[in-house]
Design an enzyme around this catalytic site. Structure first.
Site, mmCIF file in Angstrom:
data_model
loop_
_atom_site.group_PDB
_atom_site.id
_atom_site.type_symbol
_atom_site.label_atom_id
_atom_site.label_comp_id
_atom_site.label_asym_id
_atom_site.label_seq_id
_atom_site.Cartn_x
_atom_site.Cartn_y
_atom_site.Cartn_z
ATOM 1 N N GLU A 1 0.812 -1.211 0.000
ATOM 2 C CA GLU A 1 0.000 0.000 0.000
ATOM 3 C C GLU A 1 0.849 1.266 0.000
ATOM 4 O OE1 GLU A 1 -2.907 0.015 3.037
ATOM 5 O OE2 GLU A 1 -3.987 1.648 2.069
ATOM 6 N N ASP A 2 1.928 1.248 0.755
ATOM 7 C CA ASP A 2 2.664 2.488 0.976
ATOM 8 C C ASP A 2 3.931 2.657 0.143
ATOM 9 O OD1 ASP A 2 0.741 2.914 2.830
ATOM 10 O OD2 ASP A 2 1.980 2.426 4.577
#
Ligand code: MN
Length: 738
Positions: A90-91
């Site tokens: 996600e990051d």
């Protein structure tokens, strides 16, 4: 500026990583340590430039989440690896394919699941429900996704301090709404309690700290009590050859808080602040017999409460919990809860689902435990569910909670209310001022009345008006003790100030008439105006029910009496005789009831069956308990009353001088369109200056059906309103209902 010592930080990261490895060691198989190290390096690298809100290196977070998975949930290598990598996709630049290539399909699947449910939850929106549903759907893939998600949430809650206030509220509310019940349902008791405690800490820190301090203050005396309580039990169990540990632990802050709130009692009166837990070492086949043997020992020393015996060994709870509970009377006359269980049961009770695995041979859950059945059930529910996501969530949550409703403020802050709580309860929960001025609410954008019952997940916005004041019948519209107390306070205050106002008016009036204000005069005034107490007299004056100028007639009456030369008034102390004299002077009771005076104080009420309003043909009916009831002559009950109880019927007519509002109901049917409700309410409130009491609207496949209760002055008034409403575009029919 604070210089960050990077070398020092690297050391700390390594230290934390080593701790994780050490904790995981007992569950590691050959080669596992290498995979974990690889996952750690990937994660550490990917998050290298990132920091948490607290300023700490980001990698602390995945490390902590992995540690919770091992230490507090009892998960193994696959989960550790997934936890370490859970925020990477996600990051950072890492893609799911990269994870799959490097760590295999299973880890990639779990991370995919975790990423899917990490979307932003919007309160009261279907997005939130949809996310929750997605999360539950992952149950059917791999329950580890949920467990890691819970670990993730737990760490976020533990580090919530560094978040801005609005985020704290949002995250804490969401935790209370979704994650704590889920942890509970999965049998993760320790995590559930901690999440609830943290929720309280961030939403009501004052109460939280108060209870924490109280628990600490009472620790010494509690420990002393526990020691003397378990002394004889310990001795006997040892002599019988049991291997065991006994713990006496205070209950969670949140459960104490709940008890104080639901029973409305101070901390000191929560009797089960702690429970004694006896955990025995026992072979699987002897577990049940051993537990009952311990029970027998305990109850040899202390008398059990027969109503408080819980046997969750023969029938484990749906979440897999097994234990034997009894509540016994201590030497000091205090009830004490004693929980008896084996090491295995305790493990399951604290760590829930994952602990099941430990005690089964394989890595897959087996059929037959309550939890597996539940997961199967949820899966079926998910697969067969064709309604909306919100409906689904309500169903699901409905299974978790029975006694409480969870509702939200417009800003997404969670409020927990007892079942049956109304919009008015909610208003008082926000603030007593908001409650006192509440005229209605918007629940999920729909206008509702103050006594509208709230449902799980409702988002509630309170509508207020400075002109609003609590009334007696508000007490029937609330269930929380807080709201009840506040309403009573307000009514008392209101009454007090009206009495004071009235008293002042009387004093002023007497001064003007050059009469003295003495208790004797007051007593005569009271009798002259046929009130029961001086305060009631003042109250009626204050309310304007007794016109101040009519005090003049009292003076005239008094002088008249004097002229007649009868015994001086001042000597008539007996109130009944005074009242009698007044009656003689005023003539017999009116044979016709005049309606339209102050409704609260005159002894008649308008019948609910037909809701008469001025202009209607009416009659009065003397009831046994409720005084005189006014019915319309067209009332469905009229025929029966007039024909069978003629002697109890009295004539009645409306007085016209007062403009009093009467409650009437209108039913509106039409074809739905955007803005229709707006137009309807505008006609009602703007064009005719009518106050609405409530409006409920149903719209189904294009057909709009609304019922409105409003205050009107007369039949003409109502007719005009009805004709105006029927001119609104889309309205097909407007009818009056009773
Ligand atoms: Mn995370």
């Amino acid at each position: 500026m604070i210089e960050i010592d990077l070398a020092e930080e690297r050391k700390e990261i390594l230290k934390r990583y080593k701790k994780l490895l050490k904790m995981a060691k007992p569950v590691l198989k050959p080669g596992d340590a290498k995979i974990i190290k690889k996952a750690f390096n990937v994660s550490n690298d990917a998050h290298r430039e990132m920091r948490r809100k607290s300023g700490e290196p980001y990698i602390y977070h995945p490390l902590e989440v992995a540690l919770i998975c091992v230490e507090e949930i009892g998960l193994g290598t696959t989960s550790i690896v997934s936890a370490l990598l859970h925020d990477v996709v996600e990051d950072t630049d890492w893609e799911l394919e990269d994870i799959e290539r490097e760590f295999g399909t299973k880890v990639a699947q779990i991370i995919d699941g975790l990423t899917k449910i990490s979307g932003v939850f919007e309160y009261g929106s279907s997005q939130q429900a949809e996310n929750f549903r997605k999360m539950l759907l992952t149950l059917s893939d791999d329950v580890r996704v949920i467990l890691i998600k819970l670990a993730d949430r737990l760490n976020n809650m533990r580090t919530l301090d560094s978040m801005p206030r609005h985020k704290q509220l949002k995250i804490a509310s969401e935790t209370m709404y979704l994650y704590a019940p889920l942890a509970h349902r999965l049998g993760l008791y320790a995590i559930k309690s901690e999440l609830e405690d943290l929720y309280l800490k961030f939403t009501d820190s004052e109460t939280y700290l108060f209870i924490v301090n109280k628990i600490n203050e009472t620790r010494l005396s509690r420990n002393k009590f526990i020691k003397s309580f378990i002394g004889p039990i310990e001795e006997e169990l040892l002599s019988q050859g049991f291997k065991f540990t006994i713990k006496g632990r205070p209950k969670s802050v949140f459960s104490i808080y709940n008890k104080m709130k639901s029973q409305n009692i101070p901390f000191e009166e929560v009797y089960d602040l702690f429970a004694i837990r006896i955990i025995i070492d026992s072979e699987l086949e002897n577990e049940k017999a051993d537990c009952w043997q311990v029970y027998s020992v305990v109850t040899d020393f202390y008398r059990p409460n027969p109503d408080r015996l819980r046997d969750w060994i023969s029938t484990p709870r749906a979440n897999g919990y097994e234990s034997l509970h009894t509540t016994v009377m201590s030497q000091t006359g205090q009830w004490v809860e004693v929980q008896i269980r084996t090491v295995r049961m305790d493990d399951i009770a604290e760590r829930g689902y994952a602990a099941h695995w430990k005690y089964k041979e394989k890595d897959t859950p087996q059929k037959g435990t309550g939890l597996d059945e539940w997961i199967t059930q949820v899966r079926t529910l998910l697969e067969s569910n064709d309604g909306s996501a919100i409906e689904f969530m309500d169903d699901f949550r409905g299974n978790l909670f029975h006694d409480e409703v969870f509702v939200f403020t417009p800003k997404g802050e969670l409020k927990v209310l007892p079942n049956g709580a109304t919009a008015l309860d909610f208003a008082f929960e926000i603030h007593s001022e908001v409650g006192a001025k509440c005229i209605g609410a918007k629940v999920n954008q729909k206008l509702v009345s103050i006594n509208h019952k709230l449902k799980n997940g409702d988002q509630v916005e309170i509508l207020t008006s400075n002109k609003q004041k609590p009334t007696e019948d508000w007490l029937n519209s609330v269930v929380t003790s807080r709201a009840k107390a506040k309403i009573k306070d307000a009514l008392r205050e209101e009454k007090k100030s009206t009495i004071l106002d009235g008293k002042e008016i009387v004093q002023r009036k007497l001064r003007q008439m050059k009469m003295e204000f003495t208790s004797e005069v007051v007593e005569q005034l009271r009798a002259y105006f046929e009130t029961k107490t001086p305060n009631e007299f003042y109250y009626k004056v204050g309310k304007g029910v007794i016109d101040a100028t009519s005090i003049k007639s009292f003076k005239e009456f008094k002088e008249q009496k004097k002229q007649k030369g009868k015994a001086s008034f001042e000597k008539v102390k007996d109130e009944t005789s005074f009242t009698k004299e007044i009656k003689n002077l005023k003539g017999p009771d009116h044979d016709q009831l005049l309606i339209g005076e102050d409704m609260d104080l005159v002894d008649y009420i308008l019948a609910k069956c037909c809701n008469p309003i001025p202009g209607d043909d009416v009659f009065g009916f003397v009831t046994i308990n409720e005084g005189i009831k006014i019915h319309r002559t067209s009332c469905p009950n009229a025929l029966e009353l007039l024909s069978n109880h003629g002697n109890r019927v009295i004539k009645a007519r409306w007085t016209s001088q007062q403009q009093i509002a009467f409650l009437a109901g209108l039913r509106i049917v039409g074809t739905d369109r955007v803005g229709l409700i707006n137009d309807v309410t505008r006609v009602i409130s703007n064009e005719l200056k009518v106050n609405m009491r409530s409006i409920t609207v149903d719209s189904d496949s294009g057909i709009f059906e609304g019922s409105i209760k409003l205050y009107v002055h007369s039949t003409q008034h109502l007719e005009k309103l009805m004709s105006n409403l029927s001119k609104v575009e889309g309205i097909l029919k407007v009818t009056r209902f009773d």
